[in-house]
Write a protein that holds these residues in place. Sequence first.
Motif, mmCIF file in Angstrom:
data_model
loop_
_atom_site.group_PDB
_atom_site.id
_atom_site.type_symbol
_atom_site.label_atom_id
_atom_site.label_comp_id
_atom_site.label_asym_id
_atom_site.label_seq_id
_atom_site.Cartn_x
_atom_site.Cartn_y
_atom_site.Cartn_z
ATOM 1 N N PHE A 41 36.808 41.235 42.429
ATOM 2 C CA PHE A 41 37.692 41.511 43.562
ATOM 3 C C PHE A 41 37.193 40.807 44.819
ATOM 4 O O PHE A 41 37.951 40.102 45.504
ATOM 5 C CB PHE A 41 37.786 43.015 43.802
ATOM 6 N N TYR A 95 39.031 37.482 46.481
ATOM 7 C CA TYR A 95 39.571 37.687 47.835
ATOM 8 C C TYR A 95 39.021 36.645 48.813
ATOM 9 O O TYR A 95 39.742 36.156 49.690
ATOM 10 C CB TYR A 95 39.236 39.098 48.322
ATOM 11 N N SER A 101 41.711 44.702 38.834
ATOM 12 C CA SER A 101 40.901 44.137 39.912
ATOM 13 C C SER A 101 41.423 42.762 40.311
ATOM 14 O O SER A 101 41.546 42.451 41.497
ATOM 15 C CB SER A 101 39.442 44.039 39.455
ATOM 16 N N ALA A 122 43.245 41.927 43.893
ATOM 17 C CA ALA A 122 42.593 40.909 44.720
ATOM 18 C C ALA A 122 43.604 39.872 45.186
ATOM 19 O O ALA A 122 43.618 39.479 46.372
ATOM 20 C CB ALA A 122 41.465 40.239 43.943
ATOM 21 N N LYS A 127 44.876 39.249 48.907
ATOM 22 C CA LYS A 127 44.540 37.894 49.374
ATOM 23 C C LYS A 127 45.717 37.243 50.098
ATOM 24 O O LYS A 127 45.534 36.545 51.097
ATOM 25 C CB LYS A 127 44.111 37.032 48.179
ATOM 26 N N TRP A 180 35.085 48.236 52.364
ATOM 27 C CA TRP A 180 34.720 46.858 52.052
ATOM 28 C C TRP A 180 33.211 46.681 51.853
ATOM 29 O O TRP A 180 32.795 46.010 50.904
ATOM 30 C CB TRP A 180 35.236 45.912 53.130
#
Length: 321
Positions: free
Chosen positions: A50, A54, A180, A184, A188, A200
């Motif tokens: 992830f 990202y 995941s 992501a 993104k 985070w």
Amino acid sequence: MNVFLFILKNNIIPIFALVALGFLISKKYDLNVNTLSKLIFYIFTPSFIFVYIYNAEIHMEMLKITLIAAIILVINMLFATLVSKIRGYSVGMKNAFANSIMFYNSANIGIPLITLVFSSEPFVINGETPYLNTAIAAQLMILMFQNLSVHTIGFINAARAKNHWKDSVAKVFRMPIIYSITLAFIFKFSNYDLTRFPLWPSLNYAANALVAVNLIALGVQLAKTRFRLTNKDVYLSCLIRLVIGPILAITLVYLFQLKGIIAQVAMISSSVPTAVNTALIAVEYDNFPDFASQTVMISTLLSAVSLAFVIYFARVLFPAF
């Protein structure tokens, strides 16, 4: 020679030091590899994927490297068919052999190796690692393809062509890695800055733990493998996996005109040892588990030397700058 020794010291030894640590600790305390696998499977790997998807820049070269991984898998399947006819393997042995060369350790070895290679000299500039995210993103594309393949084709092979494909497909959709990846990409391309989200830092902590835990878990798994030196089929598998693999990758890299970091990742990733999952699948379906476990162990040990050569030639053939 200086470059080779540098690669051995800074990229190979750190990886196998942690593998050895896991091996020794498991011998003394008999660690449960299933517990470690669940931590890796449900927490560390999804977090790692992830975070790096990202942060990474995804472009057309990433699709090319996934296509290269797919072509290598198909060629290895054909290799397995040819070798099986020559060696007179049974259906079960043919499928076990195919799994051993088709599926490689893109997680336990691949991710830590790529992380170390592209976060050390000569890829460190002014204390920063500008190539690391790109390299890991490319490795993640290979990892995603390998994970999907091993949980479908790998299970079907190990089941000796019995009707287990529905269970295999269902298992793919129970994998946290699938969700995941999806999340992501959603975040993104959204306008929300996820790095400001309170959780985070937790994702980063879990992602950063993957490398060490993966390698220790590999050592634990190897500690539970019976070691023999007399099985010629094991060495034949290792030859294809560790030597033919990178040669195929070089050919395809030139064919698809990949360059620099992406080309290096494609070559290095193709030369890692046999996936631990192939042994676990073989045990589950009782499909030549001794052969599968020995292949994982011996290919991992031999890769301590072969990977140093592959990294060196990857830098020579596909310079990043």
